[in-house]
Design an enzyme around this catalytic site. Sequence first.
Site, PDB file in Angstrom:
ATOM      1  CB  CYS A  58       9.990  19.616 -38.597  1.00 36.28           C
ATOM      2  SG  CYS A  58       8.208  19.482 -38.832  1.00 36.28           S
ATOM      3  CB  CYS A  61       3.961  20.619 -44.431  1.00 35.95           C
ATOM      4  SG  CYS A  61       3.311  21.538 -43.025  1.00 35.95           S
ATOM      5  CG  HIS A 234     -15.741  23.336 -26.855  1.00 32.06           C
ATOM      6  ND1 HIS A 234     -15.356  22.352 -25.981  1.00 32.06           N
ATOM      7  CD2 HIS A 234     -16.614  24.132 -26.169  1.00 32.06           C
ATOM      8  CE1 HIS A 234     -15.966  22.529 -24.820  1.00 32.06           C
ATOM      9  NE2 HIS A 234     -16.734  23.599 -24.907  1.00 32.06           N
ATOM     10  CB  CYS A 237     -15.541  17.762 -29.040  1.00 31.85           C
ATOM     11  SG  CYS A 237     -14.328  16.662 -28.313  1.00 31.85           S
ATOM     12  CB  CYS A 261     -14.060  17.008 -21.215  1.00 35.56           C
ATOM     13  SG  CYS A 261     -13.471  18.643 -21.657  1.00 35.56           S
ATOM     14  CB  CYS A 267      -8.550  20.297 -24.574  1.00 33.57           C
ATOM     15  SG  CYS A 267      -9.279  20.166 -26.232  1.00 33.57           S
ATOM     16  CB  CYS A 276      -9.103  17.901 -36.856  1.00 31.17           C
ATOM     17  SG  CYS A 276      -7.915  19.134 -37.396  1.00 31.17           S
ATOM     18  CB  CYS A 295      -7.557  20.195 -29.754  1.00 32.88           C
ATOM     19  SG  CYS A 295      -7.378  21.417 -31.067  1.00 32.88           S
ATOM     20  CB  CYS A 298      -1.604  23.055 -34.576  1.00 31.70           C
ATOM     21  SG  CYS A 298      -2.436  21.681 -35.399  1.00 31.70           S
TER      22      CYS A 298
HETATM   23  S1  SF4 Z   1     -11.895  17.540 -25.255  1.00 32.29           S
HETATM   24 FE1  SF4 Z   1     -11.497  19.694 -25.852  1.00 32.29          FE
HETATM   25  S2  SF4 Z   1     -12.769  20.082 -27.636  1.00 32.29           S
HETATM   26 FE2  SF4 Z   1     -13.515  18.194 -26.699  1.00 32.29          FE
HETATM   27  S3  SF4 Z   1     -15.178  18.876 -25.308  1.00 32.29           S
HETATM   28 FE3  SF4 Z   1     -13.311  18.845 -24.080  1.00 32.29          FE
HETATM   29  S4  SF4 Z   1     -12.477  20.950 -24.258  1.00 32.29           S
HETATM   30 FE4  SF4 Z   1     -13.979  20.693 -25.888  1.00 32.29          FE
HETATM   31  S1  SF4 Z   2      -4.187  19.810 -32.433  1.00 29.70           S
HETATM   32 FE1  SF4 Z   2      -4.251  20.601 -34.559  1.00 29.70          FE
HETATM   33  S2  SF4 Z   2      -4.487  18.737 -35.821  1.00 29.70           S
HETATM   34 FE2  SF4 Z   2      -5.068  18.152 -33.720  1.00 29.70          FE
HETATM   35  S3  SF4 Z   2      -7.303  18.452 -33.598  1.00 29.70           S
HETATM   36 FE3  SF4 Z   2      -6.346  20.370 -32.894  1.00 29.70          FE
HETATM   37  S4  SF4 Z   2      -6.211  21.686 -34.729  1.00 29.70           S
HETATM   38 FE4  SF4 Z   2      -6.554  19.553 -35.459  1.00 29.70          FE
END
Ligand code: SF4
Ligand code: SF4
Length: 322
Positions: A58, A61, A234, A237, A261, A267, A276, A295, A298
């Site tokens: 796309c 990047c 995780h 976070c 969460c 997630c 990230c 998240c 990716c």
């Molecule tokens: S939002 Fe996602 S990465 Fe963060 S604590 Fe919850 S499950 Fe884990």
């Molecule tokens: S979705 Fe991709 S860019 Fe966003 S926090 Fe997760 S790994 Fe990083």
Amino acid sequence: MDIASLRKPELTRRDFMKVAGMTAAYFGLSQALTPQIVQALEENNGKAAVIWLEGQSCTGCTESFLNNLEPTASSILLDTISLRYHETAMAASGHQAETALEETIAEGGYVLVIEGSIPLAEDGAFCTVAGRKFTDIVRDTARNAAAIICVGSCATYGGIPRSGPTDAVGYLFRGKELHHYFDDVGPKPVINLPTCPVHNERLTATIVHYLTFGTVPELDQYNRPYAFYGKIQHDNCTRRGNYETGRFVTDFGDPNQHGYCLILKGCKGPIARQDCWNRKWNNRGNYCIDAGHPCVACSEPDFYEDTSPLYAHDYDFGLPPL
Ligand code: SF4
Ligand code: SF4
């Protein structure tokens, strides 16, 4: 056509110090190496040839690499390297562009950046550039490259197009599996920088590292630098406390769940190896989870085919005992 020659850069030693210090910090190197990196950048100024190919993508990047709100390390790097071929950024077009590509391939010794996946189905017919199959372009360009950097989820493991009918793969991998399609090119240093899109700091630092030391940083089993992909989302976070205490977002519209969460909203942070949470995006402004979005991992070879649906809870990710 050398794009750097059109921009007439006036780089100062301060600019080089900035990108050198950044590279040392990102790779966990001693700041004592900063002068060596500065020297390599100054000596390479305008000489280090880079070819940037784009297949099934796309152009995200490219956007991520070029979009900067202020003069950053990536824009300094663009003035330092000799970007010989880039379909989106180069001024040349048509035969002139293809001639630049051929001449650079004949010279050899360049860094090849690949963006976008490579479709193998129907003998590569799903992606052609200038009348040539992308599979053939990648093979011919990779053969004379000194190093190959695959940027984004598509060029590394197939990304979102891997879910479609084109048998889209990365340069080395189809998801987690090595596909060996380009083995005849011979062994090359291949560095994978996934996420959708690539983070400009990870790419800039990787190129500078290669220009300085002539080596690739330490890589994991999927050819990702440990420096950027060595830790789990995780475990780092800011919402982890809410995970442990069972406070989960069930309704994106409920202000009382702010900061909870996101695991019940899909997630995939428990499998996402990246930084990230520390690096952030958009000039270090924010990133997915802090913006309230799960998240989607990716950064992983599994993305997207094996991590979708994105907004559904994966029951392999257990919930804490409460
Ligand atoms: S939002 Fe996602 S990465 Fe963060 S604590 Fe919850 S499950 Fe884990
Ligand atoms: S979705 Fe991709 S860019 Fe966003 S926090 Fe997760 S790994 Fe990083």
